[in-house]
Write an enzyme that holds these catalytic residues in place. Structure first.
Site, PDB file in Angstrom:
ATOM      1  N   ASP A   1       0.829  -1.208   0.000  1.00 30.03           N
ATOM      2  CA  ASP A   1       0.000   0.000   0.000  1.00 30.03           C
ATOM      3  C   ASP A   1       0.865   1.259   0.000  1.00 30.03           C
ATOM      4  OD1 ASP A   1       0.876  -0.119   2.623  1.00 30.03           O
ATOM      5  OD2 ASP A   1      -1.122  -0.202   3.512  1.00 30.03           O
TER       6      ASP A   1
ATOM      7  N   ASP B   1      -0.739  -6.410  -0.021  1.00 29.99           N
ATOM      8  CA  ASP B   1      -1.201  -5.735   1.192  1.00 29.99           C
ATOM      9  C   ASP B   1      -2.722  -5.652   1.245  1.00 29.99           C
ATOM     10  OD1 ASP B   1       0.822  -5.021   2.944  1.00 29.99           O
ATOM     11  OD2 ASP B   1       1.292  -3.147   1.916  1.00 29.99           O
TER      12      ASP B   1
ATOM     13  N   GLU C   1       9.147  -3.570  11.037  1.00 26.40           N
ATOM     14  CA  GLU C   1       9.547  -2.266  10.501  1.00 26.40           C
ATOM     15  C   GLU C   1       9.952  -1.280  11.591  1.00 26.40           C
ATOM     16  OE1 GLU C   1       7.909   1.238   7.477  1.00 26.40           O
ATOM     17  OE2 GLU C   1       6.783  -0.628   7.702  1.00 26.40           O
TER      18      GLU C   1
END
Length: 264
Positions: free
Chosen positions: A45, A84, A181
């Site tokens: 995304d 995603d 992340e």
């Protein structure tokens, strides 16, 4: 080259072989990445920011991801394709089933969802219905308004323990991959060691089982800000194919990410 499977990726973790991943959004770049030997392509995304020009991923729709997944699948014959699930497309288990099915019909091999313990029912339901799931913890961009910006997560002991617990719960629920992340290297190492499934890092240091970058960051063509954890591989080579090869080589040899691309 044979089609990459999730079992192959798991075997790479067991054999301590680094997994190379990249975002892809179209047929042309997907073919380049696939032919170079990138094992995993993510139709992310992130396209909302790098393709559509938004300041976040929130405006991206399921139909956007479906469209770009079909484009990537058309030329990526060996790479494992993850798509995603965008913002608010998996708020309930039922929504996740319906929207994940759309992406799987477009050719994805797996769907990715951002979030922790609250996702376990959806993950279990998807896996029971034959849809493989990748988790995403740490800095989850769909929650940028909760975080108050794009900030490193897990520096405090309590939050680090919570992220580790979420990772274990998601693994128990059935995820087969995890993207981690923007977390400190020490936390990424803890989570990677604790999990049996492969952990793919972005801004998480070199101790994860693999690395992923947004392709626009890897080639230095992102408009404006370039994240600390990224590197312009095109700058060193001057050629896209050579830049991809350099990225693969530096991930496999643990040269990337280096300390300058990591958080502590």
């Amino acid at each position: 080259m044979a089609k990459i499977s999730v079992s192959r990726l798991t075997k790479m973790k067991q054999d301590n072989q680094k997994i190379t991943c990249m975002t892809a959004y179209d047929a042309s770049f997907a073919a380049i990445f696939d032919q170079a030997g990138i094992q995993v392509l993510l139709v992310g995304d992130s396209l909302g920011m790098v393709l559509q020009g938004h300041d976040s991923t929130l405006p991206v729709t399921v139909d956007d991801i479906r469209y770009h997944t079909a484009a990537v699948v058309s030329t990526a014959k060996s790479a494992f394709i993850i798509a995603d699930l965008p913002f608010m497309s998996y708020s309930t288990p039922e929504m996740s089933y319906e929207n994940a099915a759309i992406l799987m019909r477009a050719g994805a091999n797996m769907v990715k969802m951002e979030g922790g313990e609250w996702l376990t029912d959806s993950v279990k339901g998807l896996v029971e219905r034959g849809i493989p799931v990748c988790g995403h913890l740490g800095l989850t961009p769909q929650s940028v308004n909760i975080f108050g910006g794009y900030k490193v997560q897990g520096r405090e002991e309590e939050q680090a323990d919570e992220l580790l617990n979420d990772a274990l719960l998601l693994q128990e629920a059935g995820i087969q991959l995890l993207v981690l992340e923007c977390v400190p290297v020490s936390l990424a190492d803890r989570i990677t060691t604790a999990l049996k499934i492969p952990v793919i890092g972005i801004g998480a240091g070199c101790e994860t089982d693999g690395q992923i970058l947004v392709m626009h960051d890897a080639f230095g063509v992102s408009a404006g800000f370039c994240p600390k954890f990224s590197k312009n591989f095109l700058l060193e080579t001057g050629d896209i194919r050579q830049a991809v090869t350099l990225y693969i080589d530096q991930v496999e040899s643990r040269q990337f990410p280096s300390a300058e691309h990591s958080f502590y």
